[in-house]
Design a protein around this motif. Structure first.
Motif, PDB file in Angstrom:
ATOM      1  N   ASP A 299      -1.649   6.893   1.034  1.00  0.00           N
ATOM      2  CA  ASP A 299      -0.740   6.948   2.185  1.00  0.00           C
ATOM      3  C   ASP A 299      -1.074   5.860   3.207  1.00  0.00           C
ATOM      4  O   ASP A 299      -0.168   5.256   3.805  1.00  0.00           O
ATOM      5  CB  ASP A 299      -0.810   8.332   2.834  1.00  0.00           C
ATOM      6  CG  ASP A 299      -0.239   9.431   1.935  1.00  0.00           C
ATOM      7  OD1 ASP A 299       0.434   9.085   0.943  1.00  0.00           O
ATOM      8  OD2 ASP A 299      -0.498  10.617   2.207  1.00  0.00           O
ATOM      9  N   LEU A 300      -2.369   5.616   3.411  1.00  0.00           N
ATOM     10  CA  LEU A 300      -2.765   4.552   4.328  1.00  0.00           C
ATOM     11  C   LEU A 300      -2.300   3.196   3.798  1.00  0.00           C
ATOM     12  O   LEU A 300      -1.765   2.361   4.549  1.00  0.00           O
ATOM     13  CB  LEU A 300      -4.286   4.553   4.507  1.00  0.00           C
ATOM     14  CG  LEU A 300      -4.890   3.387   5.311  1.00  0.00           C
ATOM     15  CD1 LEU A 300      -4.304   3.332   6.715  1.00  0.00           C
ATOM     16  CD2 LEU A 300      -6.408   3.511   5.361  1.00  0.00           C
ATOM     17  N   LEU A 301      -2.460   2.976   2.499  1.00  0.00           N
ATOM     18  CA  LEU A 301      -2.061   1.701   1.905  1.00  0.00           C
ATOM     19  C   LEU A 301      -0.551   1.481   1.975  1.00  0.00           C
ATOM     20  O   LEU A 301      -0.090   0.355   2.172  1.00  0.00           O
ATOM     21  CB  LEU A 301      -2.536   1.639   0.448  1.00  0.00           C
ATOM     22  CG  LEU A 301      -4.038   1.405   0.279  1.00  0.00           C
ATOM     23  CD1 LEU A 301      -4.480   1.810  -1.129  1.00  0.00           C
ATOM     24  CD2 LEU A 301      -4.393  -0.054   0.549  1.00  0.00           C
ATOM     25  N   LEU A 302       0.229   2.523   1.823  1.00  0.00           N
ATOM     26  CA  LEU A 302       1.682   2.391   1.948  1.00  0.00           C
ATOM     27  C   LEU A 302       2.064   1.944   3.359  1.00  0.00           C
ATOM     28  O   LEU A 302       2.975   1.133   3.547  1.00  0.00           O
ATOM     29  CB  LEU A 302       2.371   3.715   1.596  1.00  0.00           C
ATOM     30  CG  LEU A 302       2.349   4.102   0.116  1.00  0.00           C
ATOM     31  CD1 LEU A 302       2.850   5.529  -0.063  1.00  0.00           C
ATOM     32  CD2 LEU A 302       3.192   3.136  -0.709  1.00  0.00           C
ATOM     33  N   LYS A 303       1.348   2.470   4.348  1.00  0.00           N
ATOM     34  CA  LYS A 303       1.595   2.047   5.739  1.00  0.00           C
ATOM     35  C   LYS A 303       1.182   0.591   5.935  1.00  0.00           C
ATOM     36  O   LYS A 303       1.897  -0.198   6.563  1.00  0.00           O
ATOM     37  CB  LYS A 303       0.817   2.951   6.692  1.00  0.00           C
ATOM     38  CG  LYS A 303       1.083   2.664   8.167  1.00  0.00           C
ATOM     39  CD  LYS A 303       0.350   3.660   9.052  1.00  0.00           C
ATOM     40  CE  LYS A 303       0.633   3.376  10.532  1.00  0.00           C
ATOM     41  NZ  LYS A 303      -0.106   4.313  11.417  1.00  0.00           N
ATOM     42  N   VAL A 304       0.028   0.231   5.382  1.00  0.00           N
ATOM     43  CA  VAL A 304      -0.446  -1.155   5.477  1.00  0.00           C
ATOM     44  C   VAL A 304       0.538  -2.106   4.804  1.00  0.00           C
ATOM     45  O   VAL A 304       0.814  -3.196   5.316  1.00  0.00           O
ATOM     46  CB  VAL A 304      -1.847  -1.287   4.850  1.00  0.00           C
ATOM     47  CG1 VAL A 304      -2.234  -2.753   4.673  1.00  0.00           C
ATOM     48  CG2 VAL A 304      -2.883  -0.566   5.705  1.00  0.00           C
ATOM     49  N   GLU A 305       1.090  -1.685   3.666  1.00  0.00           N
ATOM     50  CA  GLU A 305       2.056  -2.519   2.946  1.00  0.00           C
ATOM     51  C   GLU A 305       3.247  -2.857   3.831  1.00  0.00           C
ATOM     52  O   GLU A 305       3.708  -4.012   3.864  1.00  0.00           O
ATOM     53  CB  GLU A 305       2.510  -1.797   1.679  1.00  0.00           C
ATOM     54  CG  GLU A 305       3.438  -2.628   0.797  1.00  0.00           C
ATOM     55  CD  GLU A 305       3.846  -1.873  -0.455  1.00  0.00           C
ATOM     56  OE1 GLU A 305       3.771  -2.458  -1.545  1.00  0.00           O
ATOM     57  OE2 GLU A 305       4.250  -0.702  -0.341  1.00  0.00           O
ATOM     58  N   ARG A 306       3.742  -1.878   4.573  1.00  0.00           N
ATOM     59  CA  ARG A 306       4.869  -2.123   5.475  1.00  0.00           C
ATOM     60  C   ARG A 306       4.474  -3.095   6.583  1.00  0.00           C
ATOM     61  O   ARG A 306       5.245  -3.984   6.963  1.00  0.00           O
ATOM     62  CB  ARG A 306       5.362  -0.802   6.067  1.00  0.00           C
ATOM     63  CG  ARG A 306       6.034   0.119   5.059  1.00  0.00           C
ATOM     64  CD  ARG A 306       6.749   1.268   5.744  1.00  0.00           C
ATOM     65  NE  ARG A 306       5.820   2.162   6.416  1.00  0.00           N
ATOM     66  CZ  ARG A 306       5.233   3.207   5.843  1.00  0.00           C
ATOM     67  NH1 ARG A 306       5.477   3.485   4.569  1.00  0.00           N
ATOM     68  NH2 ARG A 306       4.429   3.997   6.533  1.00  0.00           N
ATOM     69  N   GLU A 307       3.268  -2.930   7.109  1.00  0.00           N
ATOM     70  CA  GLU A 307       2.808  -3.803   8.189  1.00  0.00           C
ATOM     71  C   GLU A 307       2.606  -5.238   7.708  1.00  0.00           C
ATOM     72  O   GLU A 307       2.936  -6.193   8.425  1.00  0.00           O
ATOM     73  CB  GLU A 307       1.514  -3.253   8.783  1.00  0.00           C
ATOM     74  CG  GLU A 307       1.709  -1.930   9.514  1.00  0.00           C
ATOM     75  CD  GLU A 307       0.393  -1.288   9.922  1.00  0.00           C
ATOM     76  OE1 GLU A 307      -0.661  -1.931   9.744  1.00  0.00           O
ATOM     77  OE2 GLU A 307       0.415  -0.146  10.425  1.00  0.00           O
ATOM     78  N   LEU A 308       2.073  -5.400   6.503  1.00  0.00           N
ATOM     79  CA  LEU A 308       1.885  -6.740   5.959  1.00  0.00           C
ATOM     80  C   LEU A 308       3.227  -7.440   5.750  1.00  0.00           C
ATOM     81  O   LEU A 308       3.352  -8.646   5.952  1.00  0.00           O
ATOM     82  CB  LEU A 308       1.118  -6.680   4.635  1.00  0.00           C
ATOM     83  CG  LEU A 308      -0.372  -6.343   4.717  1.00  0.00           C
ATOM     84  CD1 LEU A 308      -0.943  -6.136   3.319  1.00  0.00           C
ATOM     85  CD2 LEU A 308      -1.147  -7.430   5.443  1.00  0.00           C
ATOM     86  N   ALA A 309       4.232  -6.672   5.350  1.00  0.00           N
ATOM     87  CA  ALA A 309       5.559  -7.246   5.122  1.00  0.00           C
ATOM     88  C   ALA A 309       6.167  -7.780   6.408  1.00  0.00           C
ATOM     89  O   ALA A 309       7.014  -8.681   6.384  1.00  0.00           O
ATOM     90  CB  ALA A 309       6.483  -6.203   4.501  1.00  0.00           C
ATOM     91  N   GLU A 310       5.738  -7.246   7.542  1.00  0.00           N
ATOM     92  CA  GLU A 310       6.286  -7.643   8.841  1.00  0.00           C
ATOM     93  C   GLU A 310       5.389  -8.640   9.573  1.00  0.00           C
ATOM     94  O   GLU A 310       5.657  -8.979  10.725  1.00  0.00           O
ATOM     95  CB  GLU A 310       6.480  -6.395   9.715  1.00  0.00           C
ATOM     96  CG  GLU A 310       7.483  -5.404   9.141  1.00  0.00           C
ATOM     97  CD  GLU A 310       7.458  -4.053   9.850  1.00  0.00           C
ATOM     98  OE1 GLU A 310       6.642  -3.916  10.794  1.00  0.00           O
ATOM     99  OE2 GLU A 310       8.238  -3.172   9.471  1.00  0.00           O
ATOM    100  N   SER A 311       4.340  -9.105   8.921  1.00  0.00           N
ATOM    101  CA  SER A 311       3.397 -10.011   9.573  1.00  0.00           C
ATOM    102  C   SER A 311       3.359 -11.343   8.841  1.00  0.00           C
ATOM    103  O   SER A 311       4.131 -11.585   7.920  1.00  0.00           O
ATOM    104  CB  SER A 311       1.994  -9.389   9.574  1.00  0.00           C
ATOM    105  OG  SER A 311       1.398  -9.497   8.292  1.00  0.00           O
ATOM    106  N   SER A 312       2.431 -12.222   9.262  1.00  0.00           N
ATOM    107  CA  SER A 312       2.284 -13.533   8.615  1.00  0.00           C
ATOM    108  C   SER A 312       1.362 -13.472   7.415  1.00  0.00           C
ATOM    109  O   SER A 312       0.835 -14.489   6.980  1.00  0.00           O
ATOM    110  CB  SER A 312       1.739 -14.551   9.622  1.00  0.00           C
ATOM    111  OG  SER A 312       0.473 -14.141  10.118  1.00  0.00           O
TER     112      SER A 312
END
Length: 430
Positions: A299-312
């Motif tokens: 679940d933490l990784l799924l959240k991180v995946e979304r954040e990485l998609a919105e970052s550089s």
């Protein structure tokens, strides 16, 4: 001297275009002979003299100093701003295009600092796009500049990124050597954030090549230096890499302690990309240390995946996160979900380091094997072993060989399994 020559040439060119003699540029404080010396590059005009000459020549001071008009300068600065913004937004291909277009324009020829900024930006964008060779060429070009042309801080940045590129390319001896040339000498400067970043790259290279004894000694020095420096960036980076080393040496609880220290500091610093990458590594290692909690880490990784998609974040960061999610799904007994996450990663492999490509293939083979698709699993594992075969032995490649051997054994590919076990054992000197 070269800068003086260029200024003098521009003054001469503008004077001739305006149909003026040297005497017509003269002033009570500026003789025609002095104008001649300036045009020949034998005298450096003061800012006041340059302003006077610009007025007499009816051109901008920016043109005389840099060879571009004020309007061109604004366009260049705007272009650099757009390229930097594209990188920050994760649009790395767009950033690479913009930096390349700026460097193709002759306007940067007389602007060494801005040209250097564009070259460094293009190197980072090329690296983020997975073109490590292009990034290495650009960074080596910057590193080869005369010391007067590049600041000490930028030089440290260049060596840091160059070491990272070499490490990602699997050229670990080079990754180590270029950093040790800076940090290993008697004249090493005092620790600051830049040198901590550089030290972290050296520690990562030691870990990747399996030099864990040297890594342990240097890690202690690096963490002590970060604690003495006390800056959030230094503390985050040092404890982050110390956590990775601890996980590689079987010190799970120590790894957790280092990660928690780094996370506590970074959570307050407002750099979403770094925080996402830190949590990605945290969850990836926690899957190994505490696999019973795989659902929480997934679940933490799924959240991180979304954040990485919105970052550089670059493609490699995103790939590593997707791979960690796939591993979590396998631990949870969901090979179908694992295969869904690993499938898009298989289309992102071009230009990536070969050991990482092999790791992706091994993971795909594992998911397919657990789905009962043995023939497809064997194909992925064959591609993985073809990639692994020529690579030097590191702890990373040894782990890939071992995992491939276990999967092949599970699907009754005994001959291939024995060979993969043999390669894994040779990687640890047996």
């Amino acid at each position: 001297m070269a800068g003086q020559d260029l200024v003098g040439q521009r003054i001469k060119t503008m004077r001739r275009q305006r149909g003026l003699s040297q005497a017509q540029l003269a002033h009570p404080e500026l003789s025609d002979s002095y104008v001649s010396l300036i045009e020949s590059g034998k005298r450096t005009p003061t800012p006041a003299v340059l302003e006077l000459l610009a007025r007499k020549l009816d051109c901008s001071l920016t043109y005389l100093v840099n060879g571009v008009t004020a309007e061109q300068m604004r366009e260049i600065e705007l272009g650099l701003g757009y390229a930097h913004l594209a990188m920050e937004n994760g649009e790395v291909a767009e950033a690479r295009t913009r930096y390349a277009e700026l460097l193709a324009d002759d306007g940067l020829a007389g602007l060494p600092q801005l040209r250097q900024e564009a070259e460094y930006g293009l190197a980072l964008a090329s690296q983020a796009c997975g073109d490590l060779d292009a990034a290495i060429d650009l960074l080596n070009g910057l590193r080869g500049r005369d010391a007067s042309e590049i600041s000490p801080e930028r030089n440290i940045d260049v060596v840091t990124q160059l070491s990272r590129c070499y490490r990602e390319k699997g050229e670990l001896a080079l990754a180590v050597r270029i950093v040790e040339e800076v940090l290993g000498g008697a004249d090493r400067p005092a620790w600051d954030d830049g040198l901590i970043r550089l030290g972290v790259q050296l520690l990562a290279a030691y870990i990747d090549r399996g030099d864990l004894l040297r890594a342990g000694h240097f890690c202690a020095e690096l963490v002590a230096a970060a604690e003495a420096l006390g800056t959030p960036l230094a503390l985050t980076l040092a404890h982050w890499e110390a956590a990775i080393l601890a996980s590689q040496t079987g010190q799970g609880e120590q790894a957790v302690a280092h990660f928690e220290r780094a996370l506590a500091i970074q959570s307050e610093q407002g750099d979403p990309r770094r925080y996402a990458r830190l949590r990605n590594d945290y969850a990836m290692i926690m899957l190994e240390i505490r696999p019973a909690e795989a659902r929480a880490w997934r679940d933490l990784l799924l959240k991180v995946e979304r954040e990485l998609a919105e970052s550089s974040a670059n493609a490699m960061d995103k790939m590593r996160c997707a791979m960690s999610i796939a591993r979590a799904e396998l631990l949870l007994g969901s090979p179908e979900q694992a295969e869904l996450h690993i499938r898009p990663v298989l289309s992102m492999l071009d230009g990536m380091p070969e050991d990482m490509q092999a790791d992706v293939r091994v993971l795909a083979g594992r998911a397919l094997a657990e789905l009962g698709r043995a023939e497809e699993a064997v194909r992925e594992l064959e591609k993985a072993t073809e990639l692994l075969g020529p690579l030097p032995s590191t702890h990373f490649t040894t782990r890939s060989w071992l995992t491939a051997a276990e999967i092949l054994e599970r699907i009754d590919e005994h001959g291939r399994s024995v060979e993969a076990y043999r390669r894994a054992l040779s990687g640890v000197g047996l």
